[in-house]
Structure formats: structure tokens, C-alpha cells
Enzyme design. Structure first.
Site, mmCIF file in Angstrom:
data_model
loop_
_atom_site.group_PDB
_atom_site.id
_atom_site.type_symbol
_atom_site.label_atom_id
_atom_site.label_comp_id
_atom_site.label_asym_id
_atom_site.label_seq_id
_atom_site.Cartn_x
_atom_site.Cartn_y
_atom_site.Cartn_z
ATOM 1 C CB CYS A 3 -15.612 3.340 33.753
ATOM 2 S SG CYS A 3 -16.537 1.924 33.167
ATOM 3 C CD GLU A 22 -23.174 -14.355 -12.598
ATOM 4 O OE1 GLU A 22 -23.683 -13.317 -12.142
ATOM 5 O OE2 GLU A 22 -23.036 -14.563 -13.799
ATOM 6 C CG ASP A 33 -29.534 -7.189 -0.706
ATOM 7 O OD1 ASP A 33 -30.216 -6.656 -1.603
ATOM 8 O OD2 ASP A 33 -29.902 -7.292 0.471
ATOM 9 C CB CYS A 58 -21.198 1.824 35.534
ATOM 10 S SG CYS A 58 -20.080 0.981 34.426
ATOM 11 C CE1 TYR A 100 -26.286 -8.070 -13.700
ATOM 12 C CE2 TYR A 100 -25.506 -7.634 -11.476
ATOM 13 C CZ TYR A 100 -26.401 -7.385 -12.506
ATOM 14 O OH TYR A 100 -27.382 -6.474 -12.348
ATOM 15 N NE ARG A 140 -33.853 -3.749 -13.249
ATOM 16 C CZ ARG A 140 -35.097 -3.785 -12.815
ATOM 17 N NH1 ARG A 140 -35.445 -3.076 -11.759
ATOM 18 N NH2 ARG A 140 -35.993 -4.536 -13.412
ATOM 19 C CG ASP A 175 -1.984 -1.022 1.162
ATOM 20 O OD1 ASP A 175 -2.006 -1.751 0.150
ATOM 21 O OD2 ASP A 175 -2.795 -1.107 2.105
ATOM 22 C CB CYS A 218 -16.537 1.521 37.140
ATOM 23 S SG CYS A 218 -17.634 2.860 36.653
ATOM 24 C CB SER A 272 -36.379 -7.876 -12.299
ATOM 25 O OG SER A 272 -37.662 -8.239 -12.702
ATOM 26 C CD GLU A 323 6.780 1.529 -4.640
ATOM 27 O OE1 GLU A 323 7.293 2.014 -3.621
ATOM 28 O OE2 GLU A 323 7.162 1.796 -5.796
ATOM 29 C CE1 TYR A 324 -2.769 1.920 -6.676
ATOM 30 C CE2 TYR A 324 -3.372 3.340 -4.837
ATOM 31 C CZ TYR A 324 -3.634 2.823 -6.099
ATOM 32 O OH TYR A 324 -4.760 3.237 -6.771
ATOM 33 C CG ASP A 325 -0.789 5.079 -0.144
ATOM 34 O OD1 ASP A 325 -1.696 4.825 -0.955
ATOM 35 O OD2 ASP A 325 -0.839 4.818 1.069
ATOM 36 C CE LYS A 347 -26.801 -14.015 -14.422
ATOM 37 N NZ LYS A 347 -25.809 -12.941 -14.416
ATOM 38 C CE LYS A 351 -31.607 -11.372 -7.253
ATOM 39 N NZ LYS A 351 -31.702 -10.154 -6.452
ATOM 40 C CB CYS A 386 -20.834 4.365 32.828
ATOM 41 S SG CYS A 386 -19.456 4.503 33.971
ATOM 42 C CD GLU A 436 -26.907 -5.768 -7.581
ATOM 43 O OE1 GLU A 436 -27.123 -5.687 -8.811
ATOM 44 O OE2 GLU A 436 -27.804 -5.828 -6.733
ATOM 45 C CE LYS A 496 -34.294 -12.823 -3.157
ATOM 46 N NZ LYS A 496 -35.342 -11.930 -3.572
HETATM 47 S S1 IVH Z 1 -28.426 -10.975 -13.756
HETATM 48 C C1 IVH Z 1 -31.684 -10.130 -16.839
HETATM 49 N N1 IVH Z 1 -26.701 -11.502 -11.875
HETATM 50 O O1 IVH Z 1 -30.698 -8.885 -9.170
HETATM 51 C C2 IVH Z 1 -30.927 -10.594 -15.644
HETATM 52 N N2 IVH Z 1 -28.430 -9.998 -11.401
HETATM 53 O O2 IVH Z 1 -33.611 -9.362 -9.790
HETATM 54 C C3 IVH Z 1 -30.266 -9.511 -15.023
HETATM 55 N N3 IVH Z 1 -28.330 -9.051 -9.137
HETATM 56 O O3 IVH Z 1 -31.454 -6.029 -11.073
HETATM 57 C C4 IVH Z 1 -29.728 -9.813 -13.731
HETATM 58 N N4 IVH Z 1 -26.520 -10.114 -8.503
HETATM 59 O O4 IVH Z 1 -29.553 -5.886 -9.413
HETATM 60 C C5 IVH Z 1 -27.789 -10.829 -12.224
HETATM 61 N N5 IVH Z 1 -25.081 -12.052 -10.327
HETATM 62 C C6 IVH Z 1 -26.170 -11.366 -10.671
HETATM 63 C C7 IVH Z 1 -26.797 -10.495 -9.766
HETATM 64 C C8 IVH Z 1 -27.932 -9.823 -10.172
HETATM 65 C C9 IVH Z 1 -27.459 -9.254 -8.158
HETATM 66 C C10 IVH Z 1 -29.512 -8.171 -9.051
HETATM 67 C C11 IVH Z 1 -29.541 -7.129 -10.119
HETATM 68 C C12 IVH Z 1 -30.844 -7.263 -10.809
HETATM 69 C C13 IVH Z 1 -31.629 -8.078 -9.842
HETATM 70 C C14 IVH Z 1 -32.599 -8.933 -10.624
#
Ligand code: IVH
Length: 782
Positions: free
Chosen positions: A453, A117, A121, A429, A248, A140, A36, A432, A85, A38-40, A311, A119, A447, A196, A335
Site C-alpha cells: 500500500c 494578558e 487554558d 483500501c 502572571y 489553586r 541543544d 491500494c 477567580s 552543547e547544552y546536552d 487588569k 488567558k 488496510c 498557569e 472570553k
Molecule cells: S489573573 C485574581 N491572569 O484564569 C486574578 N489568570 O478565572 C487571578 N488564568 O484561576 C487570575 N491566564 O487559572 C490571571 N493571565 C492570567 C491568566 C489567568 C489564565 C486563569 C487562572 C485563574 C483563572 C481565573
């Protein structure tokens, strides 16, 4: 213009190239080649060169991640291909159904291969690269149109500003063959890439810590934090947020790709980070197995995932399968179950944090929530417990959300037996034994043990020795850790009685010279009063407040005795802080430590407190701040009618009632105010601190009783007073001045050349005063 040396141009280009590469190794491959530091160093060198040679400005330089000027709103942009989605599944059989559907549409009995992959959040974004340069980034949005957030996305370190061609590097657990043979691709003319954006648990914790430090509300979870950070109109704020990205998928591109797995590999080769937990070219059964493995691993990941995306790997099959209006037929989200479970609250106790804040914690019947055993859950504070009505013995729903610390969602009331016990915050407390206080407008209990304490001790000592406080050089955090852990130092006073040479065996002492440390401790003893107050670590007392306290109180005794009201005389000190200061000095432990510090030889030069001159009405206005109904006007009226504090303190209700604007409630409140010993002490303390008011100007006897409420008419020319002055004096004493004489007139004041008003007065039998008598009346002489 300065001629730019070719060497400089070469140097800048070389640094940029190297830094782009190190970014890729660090953020995309998670496999840095340089430290780090060296990078800095390289980053600093490049920044310095770019500052010296602005002609070499390049928006895609690795240095330009600080954000652009703020926007007033986001523009929108249409996605070339809608961002759809995903359909959801929650059980293995739904996944088997999905695979059956896929084969049915494709009219095949052959095994289909999938790539899976995690998913993430977070939030979906689309980035467009043209000839390798990041041109635009968008959210999106509604799937058709997104908001343009290019400046914000450019601040994310794991987003390359320029694509590059790298040799295939995917690590071994991947099954795919990739391009093989280290063959390199060209940079595509256009690449729309999707991914994401998210914040890791660690990033979330430090961001919320920062929010709290700045008195801003914390984010509820990493997803909200990421959303709030990404949709900032001011990208320099985004630049400070720990956003990350995994890519992704792609939209429109001239890259020739055959499978999803090849897509991911190619993205990675171009410098776009992909998730390392991807599994490629597996059967649906293997996908189901991997879902379980991922679920077990989920709680160990440094970021939140809420499922696994499956997929169809072959892109030509994806095209054949097509989309419904909402989601593709070639992918599904498997899910994870919500990470919630029910369990029983066995007990509730409190933890004392490093700043003395008490946090109630529920001890739970151990329960497996989403793969991790949960034994405890934070209950935040007393309000939270009351709001959710959580009792000892309750059956509750616990959840592990974004933050790894589990929490109680709600009580399952139907499970109540009536034997549950209500929890109360302790009065002392648990660490103490010092008093626990909860201040008005604060959710937290604290406290006030401060220096004493153990839960707060290390922090108190680190603060005590810090540069702005007692400034003891050589006493670093690591050494303090050892001194406290080995019980050599329990309070700051112990620092002054250390046998420094006997410490030589301590690990961190090796590189510190014993005599230097001795000198530093010795020298720190002579300090300023302000530094000493700051060093005590009174909650919410920073350097400025400490200095203000020192200046106002001048000596320690006065400060230690001061009531909150007295402390609040200092402008800018809020009630809450004044109370904390009072509590701090009332605590016997703290008194003892202060005494020890003084006997250990800590001293400062006594300050002569500054004379603070205030007008008498202003003083009364301040003094009566808590007495309802006395504001500026009434304070003025009390001041001018009674003239001195002694008279005001001696006045009974009848006298007060004759003063303009004082009704019986106020009169009673004022009398009661002066019967309260604390109020009398506050006045004394304020005076001892040098506050005084200009007595002369207000030392008017009590003439007002003759004038107050009376109606005056002036006629003729006065010798000593102008009309206006006479009017002001009459009104100041509570009288009124009218233009014409009537039955309601009490006095007519006559100067030379009076008009018809005099005859009217005589006619009505109204008392007539000449100027001398009028002045005597104003002076209170009957
Ligand atoms: S593929 C047409 N891959 O999930 C398919 N989506 O419910 C497009 N997400 O809006 C999505 N990880 O925000 C894909 N590895 C992943 C993902 C992913 C998270 C989210 C993404 C999307 C939502 C779909």
C-alpha cells in the site's frame, strides 16, 4: 571519604551556574545562546561529576528534574492570599461597563491604564520562593487551600529552581519603561508567585502518541493532559510530560512593586517566564482592539488561550478597588467565543494512515471557526460516525478544540431533509485496493496491503531494512524517502534489484559508498526465518512473535497456509493477532512480494520444528476451546473414554452420549466440529508443526461403555490393584464406587476375605466379579 579537589567543586559550580543561565535564556526568554548539543554536553558533564562526587549533591542543581519518590496522597496548604477567580465578559459593551465601574468606585473621570494578558487554558498554581529557592508549589484548590505539588512542579523545565537577578530584557513591543538603565534588583526574601501550567499543542500531540504506543487512552485535550500530569502522585511520570508555565501575578512578597506591568517585568528578571503577548499601560479602547487582534491570532498560537485578562495596572488602585468574595474588582476575563460553527457535510471519505488504519474524514462546506477556515473534520472511526449518526448532507456543529484538528460535535437534526446518505466504510483500501478488515474488539478498520500500500510503503520499507529485521546498513530514512518518492522502490523486493550505481545522483547518496550499500544489500539476503517474518511488517507482529512463529512453523509455506486457530496454538498470540497474520498472508499483493523476495535471492536456513508434546486431554481441551461447554473435565473424560483422536473423530452421537458429562447438545456440537473442513485442516496443520501427544498413555479401548454410569462396591483384598487404584480406574471410566451394597449397585468386586457385602450382593442378586474378571471389564472385555 575521598578528598574533593577544589577544581572539581569549581567546575561543578561553574556548570550549574551556566546551565541555570542557559535554562533561563532558553525557557524564559526563548533566546538560547548555545546549541541543544552543547547544552546536552554540559548537562552530561555535570551529571557525571555529580555521580562521581555524591558529596556535591544539591537538590537545586539543574540536573534534578527527574522527580522524587511517589506520594500516597497530596498534602494541602493554605494560600496566604486566596487565589480568586475572574469575572467574565463576552462583549465589548461589558468591557466598557467594567471600565465605567472601575472609575465609579475610584470616583474619577481620569483615564485608567490597563495591562492585558492572554488567558491561558491550563491550571493555576502558586510557587513560593524563599531567599530565591523554590520551597513549595501548590494547586489553586478551592482558592483558600491548595494541594502541595512541589515535586511535580520542580520537574517543569521553565520553572527555575533558583531565582536569579538578570538585567531587564523585555522585548521592544512592550510599552513600559521598566526599571530603566539596566538596574538590577535583589532576590526577594519571599516571593509567592502565581501562574498557569499548560501543555502546548505540539506537546499534546506527542504525549498522546506516546499514550497510544503504550496502549493507554489518549487525553481529550491539552488542558486535561496538563491536569492529569500535574496531579500525579509519582513525579517521575510528571517529569516525562511536556508541561510549561507562564507566570502572571504575585501573592505575598517583600518586592516593592508599583504596577502590574512592573510586577511582570520583575518576574521575568528573576527568571520567571511571562507570556510574550502581554500589552502594558493601555486604555480600555486599546484593550478592546487588542482583544480582536489576539482573537485573530489565536489559532496561530502553539497553545490554547480562551480569552484575554484585563487588569488595572496601578497596584494602589487595585488595592482601593478590592475584591468581591469570588473575584477581584480590578480585573476581568474577556472570553473568546467558543470555537464552534455550523456547516454542511459535503462528503465523507477515508484517509489511510501510515499503519494502514482508515480514518473517515468529513469534507465540509468551508466555514470560519475562531479565525481559521475549516474544510475538513476527522470523524475518528465508524463507531464514532454511528454514535453521532453523521450522514452525508447533514448540517453539523464543528469545533476547533485543544487539538488543531477540527471535529464534528453533533448533527443538527432539525435541519435534516431526508436526502442525507449514510456512510459505509469501504471494503477495499482507497489507496491500494487491498482488502479492508475490522477486527473484533477494534474500533479501527485497516488496510492489509502492508508492504504494497503506497500509504504504508515508506514505513514498511524503513521497517524492512531496520536492524532487527533485514539489517541493511546505509539505507536511512532520507534515502528511502527519495527512493519511494521517485518510484525507484515500490516494494521491499525492489531493494534487491536496485542498480545501486545508477543512484549516485540522488541527494542522499553522496556520502554513502556505492559498494558499501551493494554489500549491505547482498549480505542481508541470508537471514533467519524469524527476522524475515518480522521484516514483513505484519500488523502487531513484533520481534518475539516473529521468532515464535518461525520456531513453531519452521517453514514459510506452513506459516502462509496457517489458519488463525493453528497460529493461536502458540502461547501468547491473541485471536486478533492470529487473524491479522492470516489476513496478511491471504492478501495477493503480499503473496506476490514474498514470492519476489524469494526469487531475488532472500533465503534462510530451514528450521526443524520443535517437537511439542502435549497430553491428549490437554490437546482436546485446546482443540475444543470454541465449543461451548467443553472444558478441562469433559476433555479429560473424552480422552479417557475414547483414547485416540481417530476414535473421537469417528464417534457418532450415540457413542458420545455414553461418555460421562456429554449431553446431546455437546455430542452434536462435537460431531459438527469434525465435519468442519477448517477444523480438520487445523488438526493437520498442528500435527505437521510437530505437535504430538503421548498416545500410549491414553490408548485405552472403549471399555468405559461397560463401566460408565455403573455403581461398584469393593470388598476383600485385591491382589493386583490397591483399593484406591481400583477406585480411580472405575471413576476414570465414568463409574461410581459406593461403600455399601444396595438395590442400585451394579457390580460387587470381591477379593480375598470378603466381608458381609458379598452375602448382601448374593441376596439381592447383584453381579459379583472376581479380580480377574474386574480387570477384564476395565480393559473393555465383556
Ligand atoms: S489573573 C485574581 N491572569 O484564569 C486574578 N489568570 O478565572 C487571578 N488564568 O484561576 C487570575 N491566564 O487559572 C490571571 N493571565 C492570567 C491568566 C489567568 C489564565 C486563569 C487562572 C485563574 C483563572 C481565573
Amino acid at each position: 571519604m575521598k578528598e574533593i579537589d577544589a577544581d572539581i567543586v569549581n567546575k561543578v559550580n561553574a556548570l550549574r551556574k551556566a546551565l541555570h543561565r542557559h535554562n533561563y535564556l532558553y525557557y524564559v526568554l526563548d533566546d538560547p545562546e548555545v546549541s541543544d548539543a552543547e547544552y546536552d554536553r554540559m548537562m552530561r558533564e555535570l551529571t557525571a561529576l555529580e555521580e562521581a562526587w555524591p558529596e556535591l549533591y544539591d537538590p537545586d542543581s539543574p540536573t534534578s528534574r527527574v522527580g522524587a519518590p511517589p506520594l500516597s496522597e497530596f498534602e494541602t496548604i493554605a494560600h496566604s492570599i486566596p487565589m480568586l477567580s475572574l469575572g467574565n465578559a463576552f462583549t465589548d459593551s461589558e468591557i466598557i461597563d467594567f471600565d465605567r465601574r472601575v472609575r465609579k468606585i475610584l470616583r474619577t473621570d481620569d483615564e485608567i491604564l490597563y495591562t492585558v494578558e492572554p488567558k491561558l487554558d491550563g491550571l493555576a498554581v502558586e510557587l513560593v520562593y524563599e531567599k530565591g529557592k523554590l520551597i513549595v508549589a501548590s494547586t489553586r484548590g478551592d482558592g483558600i487551600n491548595g494541594e502541595v505539588i512541589t515535586a511535580n512542579v520542580r520537574t517543569i523545565r521553565s520553572v527555575p529552581l533558583l531565582l536569579q537577578v538578570n538585567t531587564p530584557t523585555l522585548p521592544s513591543p512592550f510599552k513600559g519603561e521598566g526599571l530603566g538603565g539596566g538596574e538590577k534588583r535583589n532576590i526577594p526574601l519571599r516571593l509567592e508567585v502565581r501562574g498557569e501550567v499548560f501543555i502546548s499543542h505540539e506537546g499534546f500531540r506527542s504525549l498522546n502518541e506516546e499514550q497510544l504506543n503504550q496502549n493507554l487512552p489518549p487525553f481529550a485535550n491539552p488542558r486535561n493532559a496538563a491536569a492529569g500530569s500535574l496531579r500525579q502522585l509519582d513525579s517521575s511520570i510528571t517529569a516525562k510530560r511536556p508541561l510549561e508555565i507562564f507566570f502572571y501575578g504575585v501573592g505575598v512578597t517583600d518586592l516593592r512593586l508599583k504596577s502590574h506591568w512592573e510586577t511582570l517585568q520583575t518576574l521575568q528578571e528573576l527568571g520567571l517566564r511571562i507570556n510574550p503577548l502581554v500589552r502594558s499601560e493601555i486604555t480600555i479602547e486599546e484593550a478592546v482592539d487588542y482583544y480582536k487582534a489576539l482573537g485573530d491570532k489565536r489559532h496561530l498560537l502553539p497553545y490554547d488561550i480562551d480569552g484575554m485578562v484585563i487588569k488595572v495596572d496601578d497596584l494602589s488602585l487595585q488595592t482601593k478597588l478590592g475584591n468581591t468574595s469570588r473575584s477581584p474588582r480590578w480585573a476581568i476575563a474577556y472570553k473568546f467565543k467558543a470555537m464552534q460553527e455550523t456547516t454542511c457535510v459535503l462528503n465523507i471519505d477515508v484517509q489511510v494512515g501510515r499503519t494502514g488504519v482508515l480514518t473517515p474524514v468529513a469534507h465540509l462546506q468551508p466555514v470560519n471557526v475562531g479565525g481559521a477556515m475549516v474544510r475538513r473534520a476527522t470523524l475518528h472511526n465508524e463507531d464514532e460516525i454511528e454514535r453521532k449518526d453523521i450522514r452525508i448532507g447533514d448540517t453539523v456543529l464543528v469545533q476547533r478544540a485543544g487539538d488543531v484538528i477540527p471535529e464534528v460535535v453533533k448533527v443538527i437534526e432539525s435541519k435534516r431533509t431526508g436526502l442525507e446518505r449514510i456512510f459505509h466504510m469501504p471494503l477495499n483500501c482507497p489507496v491500494c485496493g487491498s482488502e479492508v478488515v475490522r477486527l473484533k474488539d477494534e474500533a479501527a478498520h485497516r488496510c492489509i496491503g502492508g508492504l504494497n500500500c503506497p500509504a504504508q510503503r515508506k514505513r514498511a520499507i524503513i521497517h524492512f531494512v531496520s536492524r532487527q529485521a533485514m539489517d541493511i546498513e546505509g539505507l536511512g530514512e532520507k534515502l528511502i524517502d527519495q527512493l519511494v518518492d521517485n518510484n525507484i522502490v515500490r516494494t521491499p523486493a525492489d531493494l534487491f534489484n536496485l542498480n545501486v550505481s545508477s543512484l549516485a545522483s540522488l541527494e542522499r547518496m553522496a556520502d554513502i559508498s556505492v559498494s558499501n550499500l551493494n554489500d549491505a544489500i547482498e549480505n542481508s539476503k541470508h537471514t533467519t526465518f524469524g527476522r524475515f517474518i518480522y521484516a514483513l511488517g505484519i500488523p502487531n507482529v513484533g520481534e518475539t512473535t516473529a521468532k515464535d512463529l518461525a520456531k513453531f512453523f519452521g517453514n514459510l509455506n506452513r506459516l502462509m497456509q496457517a489458519y488463525p486457530k493453528t497460529i493461536q496454538y502458540i502461547p501468547g498470540i491473541a485471536t486478533k493477532v492470529a487473524m491479522l497474520i492470516r489476513h496478511f498472508f491471504e492478501e495477493p499483493h503480499n503473496q506476490e512480494v514474498i514470492r519476489q523476495l524469494q526469487t531475488s535471492g532472500v533465503f534462510w536456513d530451514e528450521l526443524k520444528n520443535s517437537q511439542a508434546i502435549i497430553t491428549f486431554p490437554d490437546f482436546l481441551n485446546w482443540l475444543f476451546a470454541e465449543v461451548k461447554g467443553i472444558g478441562n473435565e469433559k476433555a479429560k473424560s473424552l480422552a479417557s473414554s475414547l483414547g485416540s483422536l481417530e476414535k473421537l473423530m469417528g464417534a457418532d452421537e450415540n457413542i458420545l452420549l455414553q461418555i460421562k458429562g456429554i449431553n446431546s447438545t455437546l455430542a452434536r456440537d462435537i460431531v459438527l466440529f469434525f465435519r468442519e473442513p477448517e477444523n480438520l485442516k487445523v488438526i493437520k496443520q498442528i500435527q505437521e508443526c510437530g505437535v504430538c501427544w503421548d498416545k500410549e498413555a491414553h490408548e485405552i479401548p472403549t471399555p468405559s461403555l461397560l463401566v460408565d454410569g455403573k455403581s461398584f462396591v469393593l470388598t476383600g483384598t485385591l491382589k493386583h490393584l490397591k483399593r484406591d487404584e481400583a477406585k480411580i480406574k472405575i471413576e476414570a471410566l465414568g463409574g461410581r464406587v459406593s461403600k455399601s451394597v444396595s438395590g442400585k449397585t451394579d457390580f460387587v468386586i470381591v477379593g480375598t476375605n470378603p466381608g458381609s457385602k458379598l452375602s448382601k450382593a448374593t441376596e439381592l442378586g447383584i453381579e459379583v466379579l472376581n479380580e480377574e474378571k474386574f480387570i477384564a471389564l476395565l480393559a473393555g472385555e465383556d
